[in-house]
Design an enzyme around this catalytic site. Structure first.
Site, PDB file in Angstrom:
ATOM      1  CB  CYS A  87      -0.976  -0.060   1.172  1.00  0.00           C
ATOM      2  SG  CYS A  87      -2.402   1.026   0.975  1.00  0.00           S
ATOM      3  CG  HIS A 195      -3.420  -3.737   3.355  1.00  0.00           C
ATOM      4  ND1 HIS A 195      -2.410  -3.084   4.011  1.00  0.00           N
ATOM      5  CD2 HIS A 195      -4.135  -2.789   2.714  1.00  0.00           C
ATOM      6  CE1 HIS A 195      -2.515  -1.776   3.787  1.00  0.00           C
ATOM      7  NE2 HIS A 195      -3.552  -1.566   2.995  1.00  0.00           N
ATOM      8  CD  GLU A 197      -0.539  -5.559   5.836  1.00  0.00           C
ATOM      9  OE1 GLU A 197      -0.369  -6.148   4.749  1.00  0.00           O
ATOM     10  OE2 GLU A 197      -0.852  -4.347   5.924  1.00  0.00           O
TER      11      GLU A 197
END
Lengths: 221, 82
Positions: A87, A195, A197
């Site tokens: 990002c 994302h 994560e």
């Protein structure tokens, strides 16, 4: 695997990234403050997290890309070390010249925060090897400036050389050729808007991001 | 003295913000508007004697992203300067 997460003023996914890395690698990542001139020896991976570094002033990622720590990140990448930008981290990598192109305001002008369907377009990379080519996965996105643009020659080269890592399965933010993530020529630097994560444990309701980190683990052991 | 750097999107680069502004102006009845492009102006206070080349280097290194943007530099001598 020894990893580090760079923290810029305004980073807000640095903790999520550290939790994901510790979960998968079993080792606590080092937090690297943006003003540090050197990175610890023996790092395998440096991650640039999501957020709004320096308030996204001037351009998203522009100020962070000139931070002192970035010289060390560029050196790490030049030595073949792995660099992952998610990002805002992807925006920083393009601004720093580690990846080509630029991330512009979403075509619809909206901040988009939702799960998106993705295709894994390149599987023979340290980051994507656990998925397999053409795998269909879902990851969350949350960004205002994720509209990837580059000149046609650069886009052709990325596609020809298999450097498009992830593609949106549908038009999401105006990105040229639906590109969601790209690699450098050495395939040791990945930038992506989604994302991973945020999709690493059962409580997230989605484990598709976890395989990205597990793939790295397999490479580095 | 002042230096003014005007940063604009390169021709051909899609400008969604500009498009929204053009739409809004057309919505207000300004039928003459065909298109709008959004850029930025950065005014720097610099030491006397700073050259245009030096400011252009600042633009290349930070103020503009030359992948998508072009820039123009103007120097304004301080009032009363020779």
């Amino acid at each position: 695997m020894n990893s580090a997460v760079v923290v810029f003023p305004g980073s807000n996914c640095d903790r999520d990234m550290m939790v994901a890395l510790e979960l998968v690698t079993g080792r606590r990542p080092v937090a690297l403050w943006h003003a540090e001139a050197e990175v610890p020896a023996g790092l395998d991976l440096i991650a640039l997290p999501g957020g709004f570094s320096h308030g996204d002033y001037l351009r998203a990622g522009a100020i962070a890309a000139r931070a002192r720590v970035m010289r060390a990140v560029i050196g790490h990448a030049a030595r073949g070390g792995l660099v992952l930008g998610v990002c805002n981290g992807f925006q920083v990598l393009t601004e720093a010249g580690l990846l080509p192109g630029a991330l512009m305001r979403n075509a619809g002008l909206d901040f988009i925060c939702r799960d998106v369907a993705l295709e894994v377009a390149a599987a023979d990379t340290p980051f994507t090897r656990a998925y397999g080519a053409g795998a269909a996965i879902t990851l969350p996105i949350a960004h205002h400036d994720g509209n990837f643009q580059a000149d046609p020659e650069t886009l052709d080269r990325l596609e020809r050389e298999g450097l498009v890592a992830f593609r949106y399965a549908e038009a999401v933010n105006g990105s040229a050729r639906d590109i969601a993530g790209i690699l450098n020529a050495g395939r040791n630097v990945l930038g992506l808007m989604p994302h991973p994560e945020r999709a690493v444990e059962e409580a997230h309701g989605n484990l598709d991001g976890r395989r990205l980190f597990e793939g790295l683990l397999g490479v580095l052991a | 003295m002042k230096a003014r750097v005007t940063v604009s999107l390169k021709p051909g680069v899609l400008d969604p913000q500009g498009r929204a502004i053009a739409h809004a102006l057309q919505g207000l009845g300004f039928a003459s508007v065909r298109d709008a492009r959004v850029g930025k102006v950065i005014e720097l206070e610099v030491a006397p004697g700073t050259t245009e080349a030096e400011v252009a280097e600042m633009a290349r290194r930070l103020l503009a992203n030359i992948v998508i943007e072009s820039f123009r530099v103007e120097l304004e001598p301080a009032p009363g300067a020779p």
